[in-house]
Each structure stands twice: as C-alpha cells, then as structure tokens.
Design an enzyme around this catalytic site. Structure first.
Site, PDB file in Angstrom:
ATOM      1  N   ASP A  76      -1.473   5.420   5.158  1.00 15.08           N
ATOM      2  CA  ASP A  76      -2.445   6.133   4.189  1.00 15.08           C
ATOM      3  C   ASP A  76      -3.517   6.823   4.920  1.00 15.08           C
ATOM      4  O   ASP A  76      -3.906   8.003   4.750  1.00 15.08           O
ATOM      5  CB  ASP A  76      -2.623   5.449   2.967  1.00 15.08           C
ATOM      6  CG  ASP A  76      -3.251   4.035   3.355  1.00 15.08           C
ATOM      7  OD1 ASP A  76      -3.177   3.511   4.486  1.00 15.08           O
ATOM      8  OD2 ASP A  76      -3.279   3.333   2.400  1.00 15.08           O
ATOM      9  N   GLY A 113      -0.500  -9.977   0.475  1.00 15.69           N
ATOM     10  CA  GLY A 113      -0.221  -8.625   1.186  1.00 15.69           C
ATOM     11  C   GLY A 113       0.138  -7.929  -0.233  1.00 15.69           C
ATOM     12  O   GLY A 113       0.948  -6.818   0.046  1.00 15.69           O
ATOM     13  N   SER A 147      -1.720  -6.831  -2.477  1.00 19.97           N
ATOM     14  CA  SER A 147      -2.809  -6.078  -3.041  1.00 19.97           C
ATOM     15  C   SER A 147      -3.549  -6.676  -4.179  1.00 19.97           C
ATOM     16  O   SER A 147      -4.088  -5.832  -5.080  1.00 19.97           O
ATOM     17  CB  SER A 147      -2.382  -4.556  -3.327  1.00 19.97           C
ATOM     18  OG  SER A 147      -3.562  -3.756  -3.252  1.00 19.97           O
ATOM     19  N   ASP A 201      -2.990   1.888  -2.232  1.00 21.08           N
ATOM     20  CA  ASP A 201      -3.180   0.608  -3.276  1.00 21.08           C
ATOM     21  C   ASP A 201      -3.653   1.151  -4.578  1.00 21.08           C
ATOM     22  O   ASP A 201      -3.002   0.813  -5.553  1.00 21.08           O
ATOM     23  CB  ASP A 201      -3.861  -0.468  -2.818  1.00 21.08           C
ATOM     24  CG  ASP A 201      -3.322  -1.192  -1.357  1.00 21.08           C
ATOM     25  OD1 ASP A 201      -2.144  -0.891  -1.234  1.00 21.08           O
ATOM     26  OD2 ASP A 201      -4.062  -1.896  -0.816  1.00 21.08           O
TER      27      ASP A 201
END
Length: 450
Positions: free
Chosen positions: A38, A129, A131, A180
């Site tokens: 991202d 992991g 988020s 996220d």
C-alpha cells in the site's frame, strides 16, 4: 463480553457521571494477498472480519478524554484534548485514540475542547497481524466524529476518513500505508476488497462460498508500536530509498520532468510502463543484491550520513548493505500476483487464487524477509493438511497465516495443523480454542443501535 447490552451496562458502571453512550464497531482484517504494497502505491486484496472492536462512548464538555477497556491488561487512562496532542510512550494504548483525535482536529479545524468517555471491548486479538491497532483508531474516529456532531457520509465520507486516518496513524510511530483503514471502513460483507492507492479506489470481489479462509495464529505476538518498531519501519524506509534510486534512473532515461515518488508509479503513474519495462528500470537502478548507504548516496549525489539520517533516522543499517533489489523484486511480482488473484476470485477459481497465495508467501520470506521460522513451519503444516493456499498475513515476523481450504475439508485441516504445529512443533498438549478460526467476511465500521 461481545454484545452491546453488557458493554453499555459496563460503561454506565465505569462512568456513572457520564451520559447515555452510543456504540460503534470497527472490524479487523485479514490480508489475503499483497503484503507491504500500500505505501508503495500498489494494490492489495484484504477482507474485513466479523471479529471487531466495540466502543461505547459519550461526549464530555471539559476536554478530558477518558479511556478504559473491559480487558484489564489495558489500564484506564486520561488525557486532555488539545490542538497539539503529545504522544504517550511507545506501546501505550492511548496513542491510538490520540492518533484519531489529533488527525480529525487537524482536518476539521476543531477547537479541541471536546472530550469523551470511552469503554472498549473486543473480539479481535491484538498483535496478531489482523489490524487491531487500526481498528482501534477507526473506532476512536467514529466516536469522536459523533461527539463533534459530524455525520459520517455527509460531513466526511468513508473514503476521505480512510485517507485521513492512514496518515494520522503515523502519530503512533509506525510508517505504514492505507490498506487497513480503507478495508476497515469500506468493506462489504461477503466480499474481499481490492484497494488501489493514490488516489484511493475500491473494488469489492466476491469470496467463493465453497471455500473458507482459515486464520491460524503462530502465537508469536509482535507489538508494532513497541520493541518491534524499528523492524517494521525499516520496510517503508527501504522502499523510500528504492523509489529515490528508481527516480534517478527514470530521470536519466526519460527526463527530469518525470518524478517517481513510489515504486507503483512505474506502472500506474505518468509513464504507464508495461510490467516488463518496469522490471528493466528496477534492474538498472538496483544492479546489485545489496546496496550500501555509500553506494546509494553516490548515486543520489548525497552525503552518506545525510542519506542515513533522512531515510533511516536512528534505525540500524547493516554495513554490508540493504537487500533493496530483492525487496523491489517482491513488490513487482506481488503486484502481478494481486491482479491475478483478483481475477481468480472473480472467476470463482479458488485453486488459482491459492497458487498466488503460495507464491506470495515464498516472496515475503525470500525477497522481503518478513517471515520467521514459526510462520514458515505453520504454512508448511497448512499445506500438508490440504490448504490450496497458505501464506503469512500482516506486516510479518509473527502473527497469523491465512489459509484457503475447501469447506468440506476444514475439520480435518484443523486436526492436522493442531497436531503438526501446536502439539509437535510448539510442544503444547492443547492448543488455545481460538488459535485456529474460520475468517468470516464482515462489513465495514459502523454505528450500532442500542
């Protein structure tokens, strides 16, 4: 505690002097493919979960923000809202609330006098992991917007808020991208979400209903805002240097009016190169497997100490050099894998999606260097148990794996992985009940009726 009524009751007991609360929800996410893409301007394909953070909240007029958690591992904390909030020490959980408040204050021009009472509950485990940290930031932003009287979707859109929070979360000290926040806010139940960046764009992709995504915890917790901060920040810092070196190569070949700020702009920016043309630029810009700071500085006409300070700050950099070529190779090949995986889901071809997941894990391990012995062992156990796709998910080094399985074989998968990883590898007589769980696609963040 996972339902609204007990949370509301606990809020009223914890804050007897506060008003009737509202409740908002922010889900976690599992990234199916597209790791560390991202912030490089390249696409990702995550899925929001039905596991979520619930937050009961009510406004205060004295500017105090009081936060508490039904989990007593997180101490109750108080801070005063202001236009210039200072972060708490790294690892303090109030920083995630401060990140949302600070970002919205700057965006909305708030006079920073609004306070809140907050009580948090969660079905989403931290440091896996999935988020949980961004979910807490998103939930805090929804609470603060409500207390300010700003209606989500009118005063600010979900896409605008996602873009804002991607930058605001850097308040905590981590340097990530916008995946996220975007999927947590904008997901649709039953779908994965392909996300493109700069500008933010979404495409909802149906998840085949005859397969399950199974999340397996390595039981290695990695606190990104704590001791592992440098390890995570090294990745985007390395990628910024990759982009600078590629920009130099591009300007030599195409002229100085072309500027490449992120690797993804080779293909998705003004040059619109083919995949192979982009690969040629990368190989020319990064001719060696290891790049020393001195070599990078010479290429960029900079002083090595200045370059170290600019890109890496106080992070340790190996004297033998950084594996920039391998990391760039991961990004360029992962770009193609994300696009291919998206097409596979649209075609209902789960086995083809699994092929891309498997290749992604290999690339994450061998080229981006974010796997671990535990994650590799867990992935191998999943493949032996019949997973058609298995890979680490999240920023790496610990946390969870994502595994694609035909529904009819889920039970045997759970038994096999339980024995191979938790019993035989970790030497645990019994695995914890939620170490392996089916990831059900959830909707994006919202307010809940009491």
């Amino acid at each position: 505690m996972t339902t609204i009524e007990p949370l509301v009751q606990a809020f009223r007991e914890h804050y007897p002097d506060s008003g009737l609360p509202r409740v908002c929800r922010a889900p976690g996410r599992v990234n199916l493919i597209g790791e560390h893409m991202d912030y490089n301007g390249l696409p990702v394909l995550p899925m929001a979960l039905d596991e979520a953070i619930l937050m009961a909240f009510a406004p205060r007029t004295d500017g105090q923000i009081r936060i508490a958690n039904v989990d007593d591992r997180y101490p109750a904390l108080i801070f005063q809202n202001s236009a210039a909030l200072a972060p708490s020490p790294p690892g303090s959980w109030d920083n995630y609330v401060k990140a949302a408040v600070s970002g919205l204050n700057a965006h909305l021009g708030s006079d920073a006098t609004m306070g809140m009472d907050i009580l948090v509950d969660s079905t989403l485990r931290a440091a896996e992991g999935l988020s949980s940290s961004s979910a807490l930031v998103v939930a805090s932003s929804l609470a603060y917007l409500s207390c300010l009287g700003v209606e989500l979707g009118k005063g600010i859109s979900k896409l605008e808020l996602a873009d804002l929070l991607a930058g605001a979360e850097q308040f905590v000290g981590t340097r990530g991208g916008g995946m996220d926040q975007a999927v947590i806010l904008c997901a649709e139940e039953g779908y994965a979400t392909k996300i493109d960046f700069f500008p933010l764009r979404l495409e909802h992709v149906p998840v085949p209903d005859d397969h399950s995504i199974i999340v397996c915890s390595s039981l290695v917790r990695v606190e990104k805002s704590g001791a592992a901060l440098h390890r995570f920040n090294m990745m985007p810092a390395s990628c910024r240097l990759i982009a600078a070196l590629i920009n130099r190569q591009v300007q030599e070949e195409f002229g100085e009016d072309i500027v490449i700020e992120r690797l993804g702009e080779l293909w998705l920016g003004p040059l619109c190169l083919t995949y192979d043309e982009g690969e040629e630029i990368i190989n020319a810009a990064l001719p060696h497997e290891l790049t020393t700071l001195e070599a990078a500085a010479a290429r960029l006409d900079e002083d090595a100490d200045s370059l170290r300070s600019h890109y890496f700050g106080d992070m340790p950099v190996p004297e033998e050099g950084l594996p920039l070529k391998a990391r760039a190779r991961h990004l360029q090949t992962e770009f193609r894998r994300v696009e291919t995986a998206r097409d596979a889901f649209l075609a209902g071809d789960a086995p083809a999606f699994g092929v891309q997941m498997n290749a992604s894990h290999t690339s994450c391990a061998d080229d981006f260097f974010i796997s671990s012995e535990q994650l590799d062992t867990l992935v191998n156990a999943a493949r032996t148990a019949g997973a058609i796709g298995a890979r680490l998910t999240g920023a790496g080094f610990g946390g969870c794996t994502a595994n694609l399985m035909p529904i009819e074989r889920v039970e045997s998968f759970v038994d096999s992985v339980s024995n191979a990883y938790y019993r035989d590898y970790l030497n645990q007589p019994e695995r914890s009940a939620d170490a392996i769980r089916i990831a059900r696609s959830g909707a994006g963040a919202n307010y809940l009726d009491i």
